[in-house]
Scaffold this motif. Structure first.
Motif, short mmCIF file in Angstrom:
data_model
loop_
_atom_site.label_atom_id
_atom_site.label_comp_id
_atom_site.label_asym_id
_atom_site.label_seq_id
_atom_site.Cartn_x
_atom_site.Cartn_y
_atom_site.Cartn_z
N CYS A 1 30.65 -43.02 -5.17
CA CYS A 1 30.61 -42.07 -6.28
C CYS A 1 31.92 -42.12 -7.07
N MET B 1 26.60 -32.17 -6.53
CA MET B 1 27.32 -32.66 -5.36
C MET B 1 27.65 -31.49 -4.43
N GLN C 1 24.19 -35.63 -11.10
CA GLN C 1 24.12 -35.27 -9.69
C GLN C 1 24.66 -33.86 -9.48
N HIS D 1 34.63 -47.11 -12.40
CA HIS D 1 34.04 -47.06 -11.06
C HIS D 1 34.07 -48.43 -10.39
#
Length: 250
Positions: free
Chosen positions: A240, A189, A187, A29
């Motif tokens: 994200c 989404m 999460q 990330h």
């Protein structure tokens, strides 16, 4: 076709891309975030480790130099990652003698700071090799969450920082910065199938309360730093990362 060298042995000191799940999400990330800020730029990846991140940046950057103290890591990276605009060299990030002053558009240094005691010296060196309008992207763990709350001590870390210590260090060398928190969180989404339009919305549940925005204690911090306020670009509120296979759930 060149043979791909075998993966480096994981010692806990440096990441390599064969490692799965949470640690992969964290490391990939950071470099994915950096790609939007390094396109067309001359980039230094300081303490590049195995080289996967420098390789990712080289796909869109004008040039990338990956430097690491480990001769083994540099030999591995040089054999595994081949791009005409990418090179690796062994060197000490506290010196960077082979990098000319004011020659870099971007310096990337992820998960390096905590391995060194001479942290002010490191940022002095980064400021020296950056152009006046250049950017530093730097990450480090939050000592409170990473160590104090976990009760675990990483033997490869020399000096971890609390948030206020990290921000004070940055301000001494880069008076303008944007600070991000990072950690792997679960999460649900919702995304527009027919495109991405409109503002970003996030919610955090706490018991029977619902709060607007993403609220979580950062495991790591990532800062985008500049010496000139005008050099800081427009940045996303939230970034994200995932993989198509959703391997974090394996």
């Amino acid at each position: 076709m060149n043979d791909v060298p075998p993966p480096l042995v994981f010692t806990g000191e440096r990441y390599h891309p064969e490692l799965p799940r949470e640690i992969a999400y964290e490391h990939w990330h950071r470099y994915a975030f950096a790609t939007a800020l390094t396109s067309g730029c001359h980039v230094l990846d300081a303490a590049c480790g195995e080289g996967y991140g420098a390789n990712l940046l080289a796909r869109t950057a004008a040039s990338v130099i990956g430097i690491d103290l480990s001769a083994q890591a540099i030999a591995h990276a040089s054999a595994r990652y081949l791009h005409p605009n990418l090179r690796f060299q062994q060197g000490d990030v506290l010196m960077l003698d082979g990098i000319a002053a004011a020659s870099m558009d971007r310096v990337i240094s992820f998960e390096t700071l905590e391995h060194l005691g001479e942290q002010d010296r490191l940022l002095e060196i980064f400021a020296r090799v950056l152009k006046p309008d250049g950017l530093l992207l730097i990450s480090t763990p939050d000592r409170h969450v990473y160590t104090d709350l976990s009760g675990q001590q990483n033997p490869h870390h020399v000096r971890e920082l609390y948030r206020e210590e990290f921000e004070a260090l940055l301000k001494r060398h880069f008076p303008h910065f944007r600070l991000y928190g990072q950690r792997v969180v679960a999460q649900s989404m919702l995304w527009q199938i027919d495109g991405n339009h409109g503002a970003l919305a996030a919610y955090t549940q706490d018991g029977d309360a619902l709060h607007a925005g993403l609220q979580a204690a950062p495991m790591y911090y990532l800062a985008v730093c500049a010496q000139q306020a005008a050099a800081l670009p427009e940045l996303p509120a939230i970034s994200c990362f995932s993989d198509r296979q959703q391997s974090v759930f394996e």
